[in-house]
Design an enzyme around this catalytic site. Structure first.
Site, PDB file in Angstrom:
ATOM      1  N   ASP A   1       7.014  18.236 -12.332  1.00 33.63           N
ATOM      2  CA  ASP A   1       7.082  19.269 -13.379  1.00 33.63           C
ATOM      3  C   ASP A   1       8.073  18.866 -14.472  1.00 33.63           C
ATOM      4  O   ASP A   1       9.261  18.681 -14.207  1.00 33.63           O
ATOM      5  CB  ASP A   1       7.551  20.586 -12.747  1.00 33.63           C
ATOM      6  CG  ASP A   1       7.607  21.714 -13.774  1.00 33.63           C
ATOM      7  OD1 ASP A   1       6.542  22.300 -14.039  1.00 33.63           O
ATOM      8  OD2 ASP A   1       8.689  21.976 -14.327  1.00 33.63           O
TER       9      ASP A   1
ATOM     10  N   TYR B   1      12.668  19.631 -21.857  1.00 36.52           N
ATOM     11  CA  TYR B   1      13.580  18.923 -20.944  1.00 36.52           C
ATOM     12  C   TYR B   1      14.013  17.557 -21.481  1.00 36.52           C
ATOM     13  O   TYR B   1      14.898  16.921 -20.911  1.00 36.52           O
ATOM     14  CB  TYR B   1      12.951  18.733 -19.549  1.00 36.52           C
ATOM     15  CG  TYR B   1      12.548  20.000 -18.845  1.00 36.52           C
ATOM     16  CD1 TYR B   1      12.914  21.254 -19.316  1.00 36.52           C
ATOM     17  CD2 TYR B   1      11.768  19.942 -17.698  1.00 36.52           C
ATOM     18  CE1 TYR B   1      12.507  22.407 -18.673  1.00 36.52           C
ATOM     19  CE2 TYR B   1      11.366  21.102 -17.044  1.00 36.52           C
ATOM     20  CZ  TYR B   1      11.732  22.334 -17.541  1.00 36.52           C
ATOM     21  OH  TYR B   1      11.319  23.463 -16.898  1.00 36.52           O
TER      22      TYR B   1
END
Ligand code: NAP
Length: 280
Positions: free
Chosen positions: A51, A56
């Site tokens: 994931d 991010y």
């Protein structure tokens, strides 16, 4: 990979004909070579679900780790479109950029990371469906959607929405949104499944684990997968990659499931996902 690891890799949750490996690796906060190494190691151990998200800032490293494992075809990679990119033109551009960073054949599961009330949901879902039709994404879904948003999204999406990724662990009651997912045939993917490490040291989880030679984190993850909920714990330590994956060889009793359920409390939420105007 050992026969045992390959057997564990088979565990999936099915939603709308799509199989989601029940244990994935969360990668928020993993960066650089550490992220590449942990992604690759996780896949070697047996993880088949990774994931990431545009937010991010590690899609490049996740893609590299997946390719380095040599098992790309077996692994499901999720990424998420950030809330500032939900207008159709922005979404299409950002998804193409994500895929270029990942350097994979396609994004296996593409999610709307957080709803953005300033962009009509129908427009965003139209663009998500287009990404799927054009082969950039294999499946689409949502994250941080409430019951009302799930109802609306399922009514207007031209393509099936396979999951809602939400904060989910024993310290937070998510019954309403979980039942909405079930009603819509969607999988629940639990983020922060060990409450950002908060399961560690919890007396109830430790006591239950001790009787079986398991840790509090393993009991916490087992409690979720035993309800058919997908988990994506994150760790920066290889030994914990193994620990968090080693949850298929024991079962919690009904009484234990109920006792863990009793840990939910008001204010148990860790991630505050209310809309921030600074995202504009
Ligand atoms: N969709 C969204 O809005 C959203 C929001 C938040 C998170 N997520 C996703 O969900 C993933 C997981 O959530 P999270 O990162 O918030 O939290 P989490 O997985 O619940 O917890 C991670 C923390 O727990 C520690 N930990 C890991 N395994 C452990 C173990 N066996 N025993 C004790 N401590 C352990 C880790 O430290 P060490 O590194 O030292 O092991 C880390 O500090 C994220 O990485 C991200 O991919 C999505």
């Amino acid at each position: 990979m050992s026969a045992k690891a390959s057997q564990r890799a088979m565990h999936t949750v099915e939603a709308k004909g799509f199989k989601i490996p029940v244990v994935g690796l969360g990668t928020w906060a993993l960066r650089g070579r550490e992220c590449v190494r942990l992604t690759e190691q996780a896949i070697r151990i047996g993880y088949r679900h990774i994931d990431t998200a545009q937010m991010y800032d590690n899609e490049r490293e996740v893609g590299e780790g997946v390719r380095a494992s040599g098992l790309r075809a077996e692994v499901m990679v999720t990424t998420k479109v950030q809330p500032t990119m939900l207008a159709p033109h922005d979404l299409e551009r950002s998804v193409k950029e994500s895929l270029a960073r990942l350097s994979l054949d396609a994004i296996d599961l593409l999610l709307i990371h957080w709803p953005n009330p300033r962009v009509p949901l129908a427009e965003t879902l139209g663009a998500m469906a287009k990404m799927k039709r054009e082969g950039y994404a294999r499946q689409i879904g949502v994250s941080n959607f409430t019951v009302a948003l799930l109802d609306e999204a399922n009514k207007i999406s031209s393509e099936p929405l396979v999951c809602d990724q939400i904060e989910c662990h024993p310290f937070l009651n998510q019954d309403k949104v979980i039942s909405a997912c079930r009603r819509h045939g969607m999988a629940v993917v639990a983020y922060s499944p060990i409450a950002r490490g908060g399961a560690y040291g919890n007396k109830v989880l430790e006591r239950i684990g001790k009787a079986r030679g398991k840790t509090a984190a393993q009991v916490c993850l087992r409690w979720l997968i035993q309800q058919g909920i997908v988990v994506i714990p994150r760790t920066s330590r290889v030994e914990r990659l193994k620990e968090n994956f080693d949850i298929f060889d024991f079962e919690l009793s009904d009484a234990e499931m109920r006792e863990i359920r009793g840990l939910a409390r008001g204010g148990g939420r860790i991630v505050d996902w209310t809309w921030s105007p600074s995202w504009d």
